[in-house]
Design an enzyme around this catalytic site. Structure first.
Site, PDB file in Angstrom:
ATOM      1  N   GLN A  15      -0.046  -9.576  -4.530  1.00 14.84           N
ATOM      2  CA  GLN A  15       0.494  -8.875  -5.703  1.00 14.84           C
ATOM      3  C   GLN A  15       2.021  -8.862  -5.702  1.00 14.84           C
ATOM      4  OE1 GLN A  15      -1.562  -5.233  -7.302  1.00 14.84           O
ATOM      5  NE2 GLN A  15      -2.348  -5.113  -5.222  1.00 14.84           N
ATOM      6  N   ASP A  40       2.179 -21.506   8.599  1.00 13.84           N
ATOM      7  CA  ASP A  40       1.283 -20.617   9.337  1.00 13.84           C
ATOM      8  C   ASP A  40       2.124 -19.693  10.213  1.00 13.84           C
ATOM      9  OD1 ASP A  40      -0.562 -19.347  10.875  1.00 13.84           O
ATOM     10  OD2 ASP A  40      -1.400 -21.163  11.796  1.00 13.84           O
ATOM     11  N   LEU A  41       2.187 -18.403   9.827  1.00 12.55           N
ATOM     12  CA  LEU A  41       3.014 -17.450  10.575  1.00 12.55           C
ATOM     13  C   LEU A  41       2.484 -17.207  11.980  1.00 12.55           C
ATOM     14  CD1 LEU A  41       3.958 -14.712   7.947  1.00 12.55           C
ATOM     15  CD2 LEU A  41       5.198 -16.775   8.602  1.00 12.55           C
ATOM     16  N   ALA A  64       0.216 -10.114   4.313  1.00 12.36           N
ATOM     17  CA  ALA A  64      -0.471  -9.200   5.235  1.00 12.36           C
ATOM     18  C   ALA A  64      -1.972  -9.403   5.162  1.00 12.36           C
ATOM     19  CB  ALA A  64      -0.147  -7.745   4.895  1.00 12.36           C
ATOM     20  N   THR A  66      -4.686  -7.364   4.317  1.00  9.23           N
ATOM     21  CA  THR A  66      -4.722  -6.071   3.624  1.00  9.23           C
ATOM     22  C   THR A  66      -6.129  -5.523   3.404  1.00  9.23           C
ATOM     23  OG1 THR A  66      -4.679  -7.198   1.497  1.00  9.23           O
ATOM     24  CG2 THR A  66      -2.554  -6.483   2.394  1.00  9.23           C
ATOM     25  N   THR A 105       3.587  -0.052   4.947  1.00  6.27           N
ATOM     26  CA  THR A 105       2.576   0.743   4.247  1.00  6.27           C
ATOM     27  C   THR A 105       2.582   2.223   4.639  1.00  6.27           C
ATOM     28  OG1 THR A 105       0.149   1.015   4.064  1.00  6.27           O
ATOM     29  CG2 THR A 105       0.959   0.043   6.079  1.00  6.27           C
ATOM     30  N   TYR A 129      -5.846  -1.255  10.413  1.00  8.59           N
ATOM     31  CA  TYR A 129      -4.853  -1.783   9.462  1.00  8.59           C
ATOM     32  C   TYR A 129      -3.502  -1.090   9.667  1.00  8.59           C
ATOM     33  CZ  TYR A 129      -2.298  -2.470   5.099  1.00  8.59           C
ATOM     34  OH  TYR A 129      -1.309  -2.732   4.181  1.00  8.59           O
ATOM     35  N   LYS A 133      -0.010  -2.785  11.049  1.00 12.23           N
ATOM     36  CA  LYS A 133       1.215  -2.782  10.237  1.00 12.23           C
ATOM     37  C   LYS A 133       2.353  -2.067  10.973  1.00 12.23           C
ATOM     38  CE  LYS A 133       1.863  -4.006   6.494  1.00 12.23           C
ATOM     39  NZ  LYS A 133       2.450  -5.297   6.020  1.00 12.23           N
ATOM     40  N   TRP A 154      -0.223   2.425  -2.564  1.00 12.11           N
ATOM     41  CA  TRP A 154      -1.015   2.447  -3.804  1.00 12.11           C
ATOM     42  C   TRP A 154      -0.507   1.381  -4.792  1.00 12.11           C
ATOM     43  CZ3 TRP A 154      -3.053   7.896  -5.556  1.00 12.11           C
ATOM     44  CH2 TRP A 154      -3.575   8.582  -4.448  1.00 12.11           C
TER      45      TRP A 154
END
Length: 300
Positions: A15, A40-41, A64, A66, A105, A129, A133, A154
């Protein structure tokens, strides 16, 4: 002619990544948003090759793992994407002498605080998650002193899967929906996040002494998931789109593999002070997205 300013965007298909590519960058900025197959990270050699090929001026990592609930059973995959990837980028950007901006996040917090979280509040992720992060945040801050971590929450947009699009899809064939009403947060436009990342990146490129560290960006104001759903349906109904009535339920009635923070409200005061960015109200951001989706739906 000035030399082009090359900026690497990772997670370009997400997004925020899509909004970064659509943003109104100044003339002379060249964006590079390679696919996962192209960069490719998880592979330091792949990252080194990308840096050797292009003189990047900055990197924005919006990529990420996610899938919050899936992460509970995919610990290695979550940490590979959310911690090791940022660590590799921190090394590469430090060696290149360029800034790294990392998207993070609200899930780094446990949600037990009353009121708005500030950047210095103790972290305490509730699940895999959030833990992955947080590890990414630490890797970036430790690995490249010229870095900014931008926490958000959000996230909504016309792109990909998100809560707003899910609500409209469900309302198309259900007159009433039960939505969690005891988790509080700040709905946030991916477009506004992208504009914020652009502002930070351009300032960090132009000024070697630009502020670094952890920042937070969300749209202004707060609500619950149920309150957000009601706003979405009111806006959608006004355009003749799908709508439903909303029954607020406690989180206990909607169990998920990963626990969510009950309070995801983030303060943006530090970002406003250091970067002059003042977020617009979440209602305006949500209205913009609902109207764009309506325009897409009704386009000839």
């Amino acid at each position: 002619m000035a030399d082009p300013v090359h900026i690497l965007i990772t997670g370009g298909a997400g997004q925020v990544g899509l909004e970064l590519q659509a943003a109104a960058w100044p003339e002379g900025v060249v964006l590079h948003a390679p696919t996962r197959a192209e960069l490719d990270l998880g592979d330091a050699a792949s990252v080194r090759a990308a840096f050797a090929a292009t003189p990047f001026a900055a990197v924005i990592n919006s990529g990420a793992h996610t899938a919050v609930d899936k992460a509970e059973a995919e610990v290695a995959a979550a940490f590979a994407a959310n911690a090791m990837g940022p660590a590799v980028l921190a090394d590469a950007t430090r060696e290149a002498g360029i800034p790294l901006i990392q998207v993070s996040t609200d899930y780094v917090f446990d949600g037990s605080k009353d009121g708005l979280y500030v950047e210095t509040d103790p972290v305490g992720p509730l699940g895999v998650y959030g833990a992955s992060k947080l590890a990414g945040e630490l890797a970036v801050r430790a690995g490249n002193p010229r870095s900014v971590v931008l926490r958000t929450a959000w996230v909504l947009s016309v792109h990909r899967a998100n809560f707003l699009k899910t609500m409209l899809r469900l309302a198309a064939d259900r007159p009433a929906l039960r939505v969690v009403g005891d988790q509080h947060g700040c709905p946030t436009s991916a477009r506004d996040i992208a504009d914020t990342l652009m502002t930070i990146a351009l300032k960090m490129i132009a000024d070697a002494d630009a502020p670094t560290g952890v920042y937070q960006f969300v749209n202004a104001g707060e609500t619950t998931w149920a309150g957000l759903a009601q706003e979405i349906f009111a806006l959608s109904a006004a355009t003749g789109g799908p709508s439903a009535t909303v029954e607020a339920i406690p989180s206990s009635e909607y169990p998920t593999p990963a626990r969510r923070p009950s309070n995801s409200r983030l303060s943006t005061e530090k970002l406003t002070r250091d970067y002059g960015i003042a977020p617009r109200p979440w209602q305006a951001a949500v209205a913009e997205i609902v109207h764009e989706l309506h325009a897409e739906r009704t386009a000839p």
